[in-house]
Scaffold this motif. Structure first.
Motif, PDB file in Angstrom:
ATOM      1  N   VAL A  39      37.421  39.273  43.189  1.00 47.16           N
ATOM      2  CA  VAL A  39      36.526  38.103  42.904  1.00 47.16           C
ATOM      3  C   VAL A  39      35.646  37.614  43.946  1.00 47.16           C
ATOM      4  N   ARG A  40      36.112  37.731  45.177  1.00 47.08           N
ATOM      5  CA  ARG A  40      35.182  37.229  46.507  1.00 47.08           C
ATOM      6  C   ARG A  40      34.394  38.360  46.664  1.00 47.08           C
ATOM      7  N   ASN A  41      34.393  39.590  46.250  1.00 47.82           N
ATOM      8  CA  ASN A  41      33.465  40.545  46.665  1.00 47.82           C
ATOM      9  C   ASN A  41      32.486  41.152  45.296  1.00 47.82           C
ATOM     10  N   ASN A  42      32.623  40.134  44.269  1.00 48.76           N
ATOM     11  CA  ASN A  42      31.731  40.612  43.147  1.00 48.76           C
ATOM     12  C   ASN A  42      32.038  41.922  42.577  1.00 48.76           C
ATOM     13  N   ARG A  70      34.654  51.227  43.473  1.00 50.26           N
ATOM     14  CA  ARG A  70      33.990  50.141  44.473  1.00 50.26           C
ATOM     15  C   ARG A  70      35.291  49.748  45.516  1.00 50.26           C
ATOM     16  N   ALA A  99      46.822  31.241  39.097  1.00 50.12           N
ATOM     17  CA  ALA A  99      48.100  30.269  39.000  1.00 50.12           C
ATOM     18  C   ALA A  99      48.970  30.854  37.957  1.00 50.12           C
ATOM     19  N   ALA A 158      45.880  35.373  32.328  1.00 47.29           N
ATOM     20  CA  ALA A 158      45.976  36.781  32.275  1.00 47.29           C
ATOM     21  C   ALA A 158      44.652  37.480  31.925  1.00 47.29           C
ATOM     22  N   LEU A 191      42.095  38.181  44.338  1.00 51.51           N
ATOM     23  CA  LEU A 191      41.111  37.324  45.235  1.00 51.51           C
ATOM     24  C   LEU A 191      40.139  38.575  45.893  1.00 51.51           C
ATOM     25  N   ASP A 195      37.870  38.645  35.534  1.00 50.03           N
ATOM     26  CA  ASP A 195      37.441  37.202  35.324  1.00 50.03           C
ATOM     27  C   ASP A 195      38.483  35.959  36.190  1.00 50.03           C
ATOM     28  N   ALA A 196      39.979  36.145  36.159  1.00 51.60           N
ATOM     29  CA  ALA A 196      40.677  35.419  36.931  1.00 51.60           C
ATOM     30  C   ALA A 196      40.184  33.763  36.728  1.00 51.60           C
ATOM     31  N   GLU A 197      40.190  33.478  35.333  1.00 49.58           N
ATOM     32  CA  GLU A 197      39.838  32.038  34.913  1.00 49.58           C
ATOM     33  C   GLU A 197      40.783  31.017  35.914  1.00 49.58           C
ATOM     34  N   CYS A 198      42.142  31.326  35.878  1.00 59.35           N
ATOM     35  CA  CYS A 198      42.718  30.246  36.519  1.00 59.35           C
ATOM     36  C   CYS A 198      42.998  30.221  37.966  1.00 59.35           C
ATOM     37  N   GLY A 199      42.209  31.089  38.568  1.00 57.85           N
ATOM     38  CA  GLY A 199      42.345  31.471  40.052  1.00 57.85           C
ATOM     39  C   GLY A 199      43.779  31.911  40.668  1.00 57.85           C
ATOM     40  N   ARG A 252      33.033  43.317  39.229  1.00 54.82           N
ATOM     41  CA  ARG A 252      33.166  42.876  37.782  1.00 54.82           C
ATOM     42  C   ARG A 252      34.297  42.922  37.037  1.00 54.82           C
TER      43      ARG A 252
END
Lengths: 107, 438
Positions: A29-32, A14, A43, A47, A26, A37-41, A34
């Protein structure tokens, strides 16, 4: 705008346009894309944005800092020489064409 | 979506036939971290119907954690805050409707009425309404100009603008928001004016609700070193104003602090009004079960707005965290597609302030002994240590300072039935990672 290619564990590729100043995490995540996960955005707290950088690109990316290197020891997926946290890879013009592979497991 | 008739998800056993449900779709109220995650996860898990995500803010969904950190400090710009792109919503077929306020839920007709007089039919309704900043008590009267809170992007814009010219800042509340604001404003950009930052907290210590006394003491020392004046065990007694603008804050200990900016960070109120008006049980949060279901099988809720059973706590709790928002949103999405994925995640949280990375995993309630582990090589804001909190012999919570890898390890250890003992945690020669194997 630099283009980054994400390769899924099943080989699906992709391409995503990533603005300079964003990160490899980023843009995914912003473009879907998969599997990041980037749970903490971004920071450096979780991991769950682990990727494998295409070996051809390893020398062109600044190496992992101490905290990132420590955190890579605890990733859920297979740890490889090319493992990085994608939130710590800043996008600049030199990264146009970067290829990263997504591990089978995150988090 | 490659989902045929036969693959349609089944609903809860006591719900009606699934077809009408999927046709009416999923409506998510609150374009928050939880709301976006819920909509995205529902699609990812194969939800075949329409998904509509409404939010009452005018902006597209954005990341909240940086608002009190990088955004306030001027290091993060608005475009950097975007949570997802337009392409994401287009590709996933999720209809995003910002600037849209929900007015009422008609549970019998399964309709969400909007403030503009229209309505959205739903098969499933998910409430991710979050929480709002708790304002100053009404006894202080109408707050004058210069009194601000920080919860959403509009608040953050106002605060950033006010902070640009403020000389005397008072922060009310020694929780994470108050501390992050104090930290950001006490470390001004080179071209901004000198500011005096004072933080007042009614309880005798910082972070009384969310961190151990040992960690709070370290944080207090770092804030003092950064020039933040701390007044602990002291509440606000009165607010003085001049010409409709804040002039000074008087504390109960008699201190009078001249102020041109007062930031009120005294907690949040969960946004439960929509659920309450619809007759759903609320108790400091919308009451949901471990599958994120309310008592109405068509209505779910996730994130800061929920009171939910926590396996880890052994009690019903409400959490204010990104982790809970995301994990519970995934649980809700799984429930909607008929997949059982109970919400049993370990609570964790982080805060960045004054160059320190503070991370907590687990819950402190009931802990009665603490083991401190040091990693040499740093002091002041660079100090690296961790606090391992036990209830008897059982590990219950771990706080780390500037040790993100140890935080990650602690989360895995907290999930074990047989975690480390206090003696093992206290032994620098014991490799805790050994416990994860076999």
């Amino acid at each position: 705008m630099p283009t980054i290619t994400y390769v899924q564990p099943d080989g699906t590729r992709r391409e995503v346009e990533a603005p300079v100043g964003s990160t490899v995490m980023l843009a995914a995540v912003r473009n879907n894309v998969r599997g990041i996960d980037a749970e903490c955005g971004g920071a450096l707290a979780c991991a769950t944005c682990h990727v494998y950088v295409d070996p051809a690109w390893m020398d062109r990316i600044p190496p992992a800092g101490e905290d990132e290197a420590d955190m890579l020891e605890g990733v859920a997926g297979e740890r490889r020489e090319t493992s990085r946290l994608s939130c710590q890879i800043n996008v600049d013009a030199a990264l146009d064409g970067l290829v990263v592979e997504i591990p089978a497991e995150q988090g | 979506m490659a989902s045929g008739e036969t693959e349609r998800p089944r609903t809860t056993p006591d719900g009606p036939a699934p077809d009408g449900l999927v046709d009416s779709g999923l409506v998510v109220v609150g374009a928050s971290h939880a709301g976006v995650q819920l909509a995205a996860a529902a699609r990812e898990y194969g939800y075949p119907g329409p998904i509509t995500l409404i939010g009452d803010e005018p902006d597209a969904p954005y990341q909240r954690p940086p608002l009190s950190k990088g955004f306030l400090a001027g290091k993060t710009s608005e475009p950097d805050l975007a949570l997802r792109s337009d392409a994401f919503f287009a590709e996933t077929g999720i209809t995003l409707r910002p600037g849209t306020r929900a007015a009422a839920i008609d549970r019998a007709a399964r309709r969400l009425h909007l403030a503009d007089g229209t309505f959205l039919p739903y098969g499933h309704l998910a409430l991710t309404t979050g929480a709002r900043a708790r304002p100053l008590p009404a006894s202080f009267g109408e707050p004058p100009g210069g009194v601000l809170v920080l919860r959403d992007l509009a608040d953050a814009r106002r605060l950033r603008e006010a902070a640009a010219t403020a000389r005397d800042v008072v922060v009310l509340g020694g929780g994470f928001i108050g501390l992050e604001v104090a930290a950001a404003l006490a470390s001004p950009a080179p071209d901004s004016p000198e500011r005096r930052v004072t933080l007042a907290e009614g309880r005798p210590r910082l972070l009384a609700r969310s961190a151990s006394p040992e960690l709070a003491e370290h944080v207090a020392a770092r804030h003092r070193a950064a020039g933040v004046a701390l007044h602990l065990g002291t509440a606000v007694d009165a607010i003085e104003q001049r010409d409709g603008r804040l002039a000074a804050v008087r504390l109960t200990d008699g201190t009078r602090l001249p102020a041109d900016l007062l930031v009120v960070g005294i907690g949040v109120i969960p946004n439960t009004e929509l659920a309450e008006a619809a007759g759903l049980a609320c108790l400091d949060g919308i009451v949901v079960d471990r599958h994120a279901r309310t008592e109405d099988p068509h209505i779910l809720a996730a994130g800061d707005c929920t009171a939910h059973p926590s396996e880890f706590a052994g009690a019903t709790i409400r959490l204010e965290s990104i982790q809970n928002a995301q994990d519970q949103a995934r649980t809700a999405a799984a429930t909607i597609v008929g997949r059982a994925q109970p919400h049993i995640a370990l609570p964790w949280f982080w805060s960045d302030q004054l160059g320190m990375k503070l991370q907590m995993a687990g819950l402190l309630d009931g802990t009665d002994r603490t083991v401190r582990r040091e990693k040499p090589g740093g002091d002041g804001s660079d100090a690296k240590f961790s606090l391992w909190h036990f209830a008897g012999e059982r590990l219950r919570a771990v706080e780390t300072v500037n040790l993100p890898a140890e935080h990650m390890l602690s989360r895995r250890l907290l999930a074990l039935a047989d975690g480390p003992t206090p003696a093992q945690a206290a032994d620098p020669g014991f490799d805790l990672r050994r416990l994860l194997k076999g």
